[in-house]
Design a protein around this motif. Structure first.
Motif, PDB file in Angstrom:
ATOM      1  N   ILE A  45       0.858  -1.182   0.000  1.00  0.00           N
ATOM      2  CA  ILE A  45       0.000   0.000   0.000  1.00  0.00           C
ATOM      3  C   ILE A  45       0.894   1.231   0.000  1.00  0.00           C
ATOM      4  O   ILE A  45       1.814   1.340   0.808  1.00  0.00           O
ATOM      5  N   ALA A  46       0.657   2.130  -0.940  1.00  0.00           N
ATOM      6  CA  ALA A  46       1.440   3.365  -0.981  1.00  0.00           C
ATOM      7  C   ALA A  46       0.510   4.555  -1.078  1.00  0.00           C
ATOM      8  O   ALA A  46      -0.532   4.504  -1.742  1.00  0.00           O
ATOM      9  N   LEU A  47       0.868   5.614  -0.390  1.00  0.00           N
ATOM     10  CA  LEU A  47       0.052   6.823  -0.414  1.00  0.00           C
ATOM     11  C   LEU A  47       0.949   8.001  -0.724  1.00  0.00           C
ATOM     12  O   LEU A  47       1.971   8.217  -0.070  1.00  0.00           O
ATOM     13  N   ALA A  53      -2.223   3.662  -3.747  1.00  0.00           N
ATOM     14  CA  ALA A  53      -1.943   2.528  -4.618  1.00  0.00           C
ATOM     15  C   ALA A  53      -2.002   1.245  -3.805  1.00  0.00           C
ATOM     16  O   ALA A  53      -1.552   1.205  -2.663  1.00  0.00           O
ATOM     17  N   VAL A 156       3.837   2.351   2.493  1.00  0.00           N
ATOM     18  CA  VAL A 156       4.664   3.518   2.175  1.00  0.00           C
ATOM     19  C   VAL A 156       3.759   4.730   2.285  1.00  0.00           C
ATOM     20  O   VAL A 156       2.827   4.888   1.503  1.00  0.00           O
ATOM     21  N   THR A 157       3.990   5.557   3.286  1.00  0.00           N
ATOM     22  CA  THR A 157       3.159   6.739   3.500  1.00  0.00           C
ATOM     23  C   THR A 157       4.080   7.935   3.701  1.00  0.00           C
ATOM     24  O   THR A 157       5.284   7.771   3.832  1.00  0.00           O
TER      25      THR A 157
END
Lengths: 176, 420
Positions: A45-47, A53, A156-157
């Motif tokens: 999970i990426a932001l 995403a 990933v934030t």
């Protein structure tokens, strides 16, 4: 507990198959496969900004319950249902409604069943109107998995990178 | 309310014992809270060893191995990354910047890192802090070196001093690059990360000191290249140890990671430092759990001290109890009185302990930062801290019930006939 014994046997078989496959893959040296561990699902999970995403990588053993080619109508229907689900990207994630996230892109190539290991890999993009409202994310997709031991969630934030392991029916990761 | 004032006065009557008990609890609480704060600081510091780096790429080995040698300067690479591959990744449109890392040499036990100026520009630690210079500036000349704070302090170096790099990693190495000495042009401010223990030089310098070396040996006198002649040569390295990557857009991180891991020309591994740090912490975090358990037992010892103090006082206080009963106190009043006493001692001890802990943190903060690079942000009490403190008070109340129950029984049995 008959449901718990079957994945254990499958894992054993998977291990045997993997050790053989590992030997042959090592021969040509270069080719790298993503890992394939039965019972384990990888979620990325990426932001960044308004873009959220999501990538899900799950052995077909978890999404379908089998990795061979479907033999009867029931199995073919199961394959179609899972394929449609991954293609649509629906019910993959749950987020706080206030974040206003909308699926903008779904990418999925159906796996080749029957050729050894098969993985379902889906990648999805969401546009979130209020990303600051994303206090948590729930990976609803895990609820439809069978024989799931654990899910490794890589996050990933803007706050940095982190890994969380979800077990025993847990689907929520907090983002702060 | 009446019980409370009665308990307070009763405690005031035995103020020495009460104060000592309170101190014991305060010290144990300060220790527990201090350990809790320290381990949070250590964990954050650990997680903040490197930040702002999206991927680290090296030869294919294990996640933790790559993290250890590229960030913590511990252990060694199994193989190098070719310069061509590095350039290929660095030129991708989704890559914003890269920091090449070339390791393998040392200076008096400290690792030498060959890199470029992007290192000083993009490397971040402790949640986005930039590298700053205590003195001097980044390397500009081929034979310039920048020292980490710890290297400069431990070896007593200052700007302009010469440094000779040793071939390999031995503390006392016989293979020295003494023909090509470096000059110190910069000393970095303390970061509390392995950067402090690193000697930084340019990638070209690493190539230059090795131009006349073959298979780990320096060439015979005829084939040697002196420091000035090396400047004229093409000093582009053939390979580097690893490199760090910053993405244009974080969302692309996973895509590049997959592309690198599935790259066919070279066996590479791309790791997300934050994820690898989480995994590494899961391994080393056991020690801090152990520390917490020890601290919890110290608190238990403090509470047991309180229990002993109250229990021993019971005999002396038979008369007090008897008088209370004679003026109309019921046995349950006596029970409540003693539990309230325990509660007061615990609350007082916890409050004093919190004050003590914060006092110590503020007093020790500059020292911890300077000497150990541990950035302790005391902050407020977290929900977890408050939960811990509440648990201590609750435990004290439960323990206080034991002497209270004895006194309750005594007042029933003794009634108004104390044997004085």
């Amino acid at each position: 507990m008959p449901r718990r014994t079957r994945p254990a046997i499958e894992q054993l078989i998977a291990l045997l198959v993997l050790s053989v496959a590992g030997g042959t893959a090592g021969a040509d040296g270069m080719h790298a496969h993503g890992k394939h561990v039965h019972g384990e699902v990888t979620v990325n999970i990426a932001l960044e900004g308004r873009t959220l995403a999501l990538e899900i990588d799950a052995p077909a053993a978890q999404t379908l319950g089998f990795e061979k080619s479907p033999r009867d109508d029931r199995e073919r229907a199961a394959v179609k249902a899972v394929d449609d689900w991954f293609r649509s990207g629906r019910n993959m994630l749950g987020v706080p409604p206030a974040a206003g996230c909308r699926l903008t892109k779904a990418e999925f190539t159906p796996p080749k069943l029957g050729g050894g290991h098969a993985d379902y890999r889906g990648s999805y993009l969401f546009d979130c109107a209020a990303p600051e409202a994303l206090a948590w994310i729930e990976v609803w997709a895990l609820r439809r998995m069978q024989g799931l031991e654990k899910a490794e969630v890589n996050l990933v934030t803007p706050a940095g990178q982190r890994q969380e392991t979800l077990r025993g029916g847990a689907v929520r990761v907090t983002l702060r | 309310m009446k019980t409370l004032s009665l308990a307070l006065r009763s405690l005031a009557n035995r103020r020495t014992t009460a104060l000592l008990t309170l101190c014991a609890i305060a010290v144990s609480v300060a220790l527990l809270l201090g350990v809790q704060k320290l381990r949070t600081a250590a964990r954050d510091g650990f997680a903040n060893t490197v930040s702002g780096v999206d991927l680290i790429v090296g030869a294919r080995s294990g996640q933790i191995n790559l993290l250890l040698y590229s960030v913590f300067r511990v252990g060694d690479a199994t193989a190098n990354v070719s310069w061509d591959t590095y350039q290929k990744v660095a030129r991708r449109s989704d890559v914003a910047w890269t920091i090449p890392l070339s390791l393998g040499d040392s200076h008096r036990g400290y690792r030498v890192l060959g890199t470029n100026l992007d290192y000083f520009r993009h490397y971040r630690f402790a949640g986005g802090r930039e590298l700053t210079f205590e003195a001097g500036k980044p390397f500009a000349d081929l034979y310039d070196a920048v020292l980490g704070a710890e290297v400069a302090r431990a070896l007593g170096y200052k700007l302009g001093d010469p440094v000779v790099i040793a071939h390999g990693l031995g503390n006392v190495s016989f293979a020295q690059h003494e023909d090509k000495p470096f000059r110190i042009v910069g000393i970095l401010a303390r970061t509390g990360t392995p950067v402090d223990r690193t000697v930084h030089v340019s990638l070209e310098a690493i190539t230059a000191i090795h131009v006349d070396w073959q298979s780990g040996m320096r060439a015979l006198p005829g084939g040697r290249v002196d420091a000035e002649a090396a400047r004229a040569m093409d000093l582009t390295p053939d390979s580097i140890t690893a490199f760090m990557v910053g993405m244009q857009n974080r969302v692309m991180t996973f895509g590049l990671q997959r592309a690198v891991n599935e790259y066919r020309q070279e066996a590479l591994l791309a790791i997300m430092p934050g994820v690898a740090l989480t995994q590494l912490w899961n391994l080393v975090g056991i020690a801090d759990t152990a520390l917490m358990i020890v601290a919890a037992f110290v608190v238990l010892a403090g509470l047991l001290g309180m229990l002993t103090a109250i229990l021993t006082s019971l005999n002396e206080r038979r008369r007090e109890m008897a008088i209370l009963r004679s003026v109309g106190a019921r046995p349950r009043h006596v029970f409540t009185l003693l539990v309230t006493e325990a509660g007061l001692l615990a609350v007082g001890g916890v409050a004093a302990g919190v004050a003590l802990c914060y006092g110590l943190i503020y007093a020790a903060k500059p020292l911890l930062e300077r000497r150990f690079g541990l950035f302790l942000e005391p902050g407020g009490l977290t929900g977890y801290d408050i939960g811990l403190l509440a648990a201590i008070v609750a435990a004290a109340l439960v323990m206080g019930a034991l002497p209270a129950w004895r006194a309750y029984r005594n007042t029933l049995a003794d009634g108004l006939t104390p044997r004085v």
